[in-house]
Scaffold this active site. Structure first.
Site, PDB file in Angstrom:
ATOM      1  N   SER A   9      94.826   3.824  24.909  1.00 45.70           N
ATOM      2  CA  SER A   9      93.711   2.904  24.687  1.00 45.70           C
ATOM      3  C   SER A   9      94.146   1.451  24.832  1.00 45.70           C
ATOM      4  CB  SER A   9      93.125   3.117  23.288  1.00 45.70           C
ATOM      5  OG  SER A   9      92.183   2.105  22.996  1.00 45.70           O
ATOM      6  N   HIS A  34      92.065   4.478  28.753  1.00 45.65           N
ATOM      7  CA  HIS A  34      90.834   4.421  27.963  1.00 45.65           C
ATOM      8  C   HIS A  34      90.488   2.955  27.700  1.00 45.65           C
ATOM      9  CE1 HIS A  34      87.828   6.102  25.227  1.00 45.65           C
ATOM     10  NE2 HIS A  34      88.133   5.127  24.396  1.00 45.65           N
ATOM     11  N   ASP A  36      87.828   0.463  25.901  1.00 46.07           N
ATOM     12  CA  ASP A  36      86.753   0.289  24.915  1.00 46.07           C
ATOM     13  C   ASP A  36      86.009  -1.012  25.181  1.00 46.07           C
ATOM     14  OD1 ASP A  36      87.060   2.588  23.138  1.00 46.07           O
ATOM     15  OD2 ASP A  36      89.002   1.720  22.629  1.00 46.07           O
ATOM     16  N   MET A  38      83.083  -3.407  23.860  1.00 45.76           N
ATOM     17  CA  MET A  38      82.317  -3.675  22.634  1.00 45.76           C
ATOM     18  C   MET A  38      81.510  -4.953  22.795  1.00 45.76           C
ATOM     19  SD  MET A  38      85.319  -2.992  19.848  1.00 45.76           S
ATOM     20  CE  MET A  38      86.489  -1.658  20.039  1.00 45.76           C
ATOM     21  N   HIS A  68      84.580   3.543  27.580  1.00 47.80           N
ATOM     22  CA  HIS A  68      83.834   3.918  26.359  1.00 47.80           C
ATOM     23  C   HIS A  68      82.950   2.743  25.979  1.00 47.80           C
ATOM     24  CE1 HIS A  68      84.146   4.832  21.742  1.00 47.80           C
ATOM     25  NE2 HIS A  68      82.936   5.051  22.217  1.00 47.80           N
ATOM     26  N   MET A  70      80.764   0.925  23.736  1.00 44.24           N
ATOM     27  CA  MET A  70      80.265   0.699  22.380  1.00 44.24           C
ATOM     28  C   MET A  70      79.325  -0.504  22.442  1.00 44.24           C
ATOM     29  SD  MET A  70      83.575   1.539  20.011  1.00 44.24           S
ATOM     30  CE  MET A  70      84.879   1.311  21.217  1.00 44.24           C
ATOM     31  N   MET A 139      84.439  10.330  17.647  1.00 44.83           N
ATOM     32  CA  MET A 139      85.120   9.228  16.983  1.00 44.83           C
ATOM     33  C   MET A 139      85.677   9.729  15.653  1.00 44.83           C
ATOM     34  SD  MET A 139      85.109   6.618  18.945  1.00 44.83           S
ATOM     35  CE  MET A 139      85.872   5.551  17.709  1.00 44.83           C
ATOM     36  N   GLY A 144      84.985   0.358  16.500  1.00 44.18           N
ATOM     37  CA  GLY A 144      84.961  -1.098  16.453  1.00 44.18           C
ATOM     38  C   GLY A 144      86.323  -1.742  16.345  1.00 44.18           C
ATOM     39  N   PHE A 145      87.255  -1.075  15.655  1.00 47.51           N
ATOM     40  CA  PHE A 145      88.571  -1.671  15.452  1.00 47.51           C
ATOM     41  C   PHE A 145      89.654  -0.611  15.559  1.00 47.51           C
ATOM     42  CE2 PHE A 145      85.598  -4.418  13.234  1.00 47.51           C
ATOM     43  CZ  PHE A 145      86.012  -5.681  13.608  1.00 47.51           C
ATOM     44  N   GLY A 146      90.813  -0.991  16.118  1.00 45.26           N
ATOM     45  CA  GLY A 146      91.941  -0.084  16.209  1.00 45.26           C
ATOM     46  C   GLY A 146      92.739  -0.072  14.918  1.00 45.26           C
ATOM     47  N   GLY A 147      93.695   0.853  14.838  1.00 40.63           N
ATOM     48  CA  GLY A 147      94.615   0.894  13.712  1.00 40.63           C
ATOM     49  C   GLY A 147      94.093   1.567  12.459  1.00 40.63           C
ATOM     50  N   ASP A 173      89.112   9.997  19.534  1.00 36.17           N
ATOM     51  CA  ASP A 173      89.580   8.609  19.510  1.00 36.17           C
ATOM     52  C   ASP A 173      89.631   8.102  18.077  1.00 36.17           C
ATOM     53  OD1 ASP A 173      90.119   5.941  19.886  1.00 36.17           O
ATOM     54  OD2 ASP A 173      88.328   5.515  21.084  1.00 36.17           O
ATOM     55  N   GLY A 174      90.842   7.696  17.656  1.00 32.25           N
ATOM     56  CA  GLY A 174      90.984   7.043  16.366  1.00 32.25           C
ATOM     57  C   GLY A 174      92.022   7.671  15.466  1.00 32.25           C
ATOM     58  N   GLY A 175      93.102   6.935  15.190  1.00 32.00           N
ATOM     59  CA  GLY A 175      94.089   7.370  14.211  1.00 32.00           C
ATOM     60  C   GLY A 175      94.936   8.553  14.631  1.00 32.00           C
ATOM     61  N   GLY A 195      96.136   4.495  20.807  1.00 29.70           N
ATOM     62  CA  GLY A 195      96.343   3.074  21.057  1.00 29.70           C
ATOM     63  C   GLY A 195      97.659   2.581  20.505  1.00 29.70           C
TER      64      GLY A 195
END
Length: 216
Positions: A9, A34, A36, A38, A68, A70, A139, A144-147, A173-175, A195
């Protein structure tokens, strides 16, 4: 059988070294990027748009650009992104008043069709559109935010999508990190977005370790 795919990402990339880092992930064997997008409305953050993605395409002319969106009413940008040469166009079910019509437009544009849902959206909303898409993006964090940390309830949601349709690509996607990616795959996913786990530290080593977990 669905092929496992690693999709680093760009949300976590060091933009001061974007060209170098993109070339490194691709050289290490991650051929899908990937992206993103936004708009600050659908999600409380703004990322990047066509000029940046056009530059990514110049850097990696052969890569699969997995976009993606958003973005509220994403169909507004479909033609612009198509001209850049992206491959996958994934919209949020929640971001448009006419999901079915928007998915049809993506298909007619000749792009791979994707639909995504937020963690709080029931998987059941996908039932009317599941045969219209090539890919479902689950998701596993709030978009909206990484990490952010992976939400454990995502495993059940991944499995539920797989039960809806066996032959579809399921992207998550995410974590996602090396310590939980196997569980994500076992739940039924086959496209892994990562990411921070890719772009923080030794990129080549990170990609190699993920590819080993994915068996690719």
């Amino acid at each position: 059988m669905n092929i496992n795919i690693l999709a680093p990402s760009m949300l976590a990339i060091d933009f001061g070294n974007m060209e170098k880092d993109l070339k490194e992930v691709y050289s290490a064997g991650a051929y899908t990027i990937h992206v993103d997008v936004m708009d600050g409305m659908f999600v409380p953050n703004i990322s990047f748009g066509p000029p940046v993605i056009r530059h990514v395409r110049r850097i990696l002319p052969e890569a699969v650009l997995d976009v993606h969106m958003m973005v509220t009413e994403p169909a507004r940008y479909l033609e612009r992104f198509k001209t850049i040469g992206i491959n996958n166009f994934t919209i949020h079910y929640e971001a448009t008043k006419d999901p079915e019509g928007t998915l049809k437009q993506i298909r007619e544009a000749g792009l791979k069709v994707g639909v995504s849902i937020k963690p709080g959206t029931p998987v059941s909303v996908l039932e009317p559109v599941i045969d219209m898409v090539d890919q479902v993006l689950i998701m596993s964090v709030e978009p909206g935010f990484g990490g952010q940390s992976f939400m454990p309830q995502s495993y059940e949601r991944i499995s539920a999508v797989r039960k809806l349709r066996e032959d579809i690509d399921i992207e998550v996607d995410g974590g996602i990190y090396l310590d939980n990616v196997k569980d994500v795959l076992d739940a039924g996913a086959n496209v892994i977005v990562a990411g921070s786990a890719i772009f923080k530290g030794d990129i080549t080593e990170n990609v190699t370790n993920f590819r080993e977990k994915l068996g690719v």
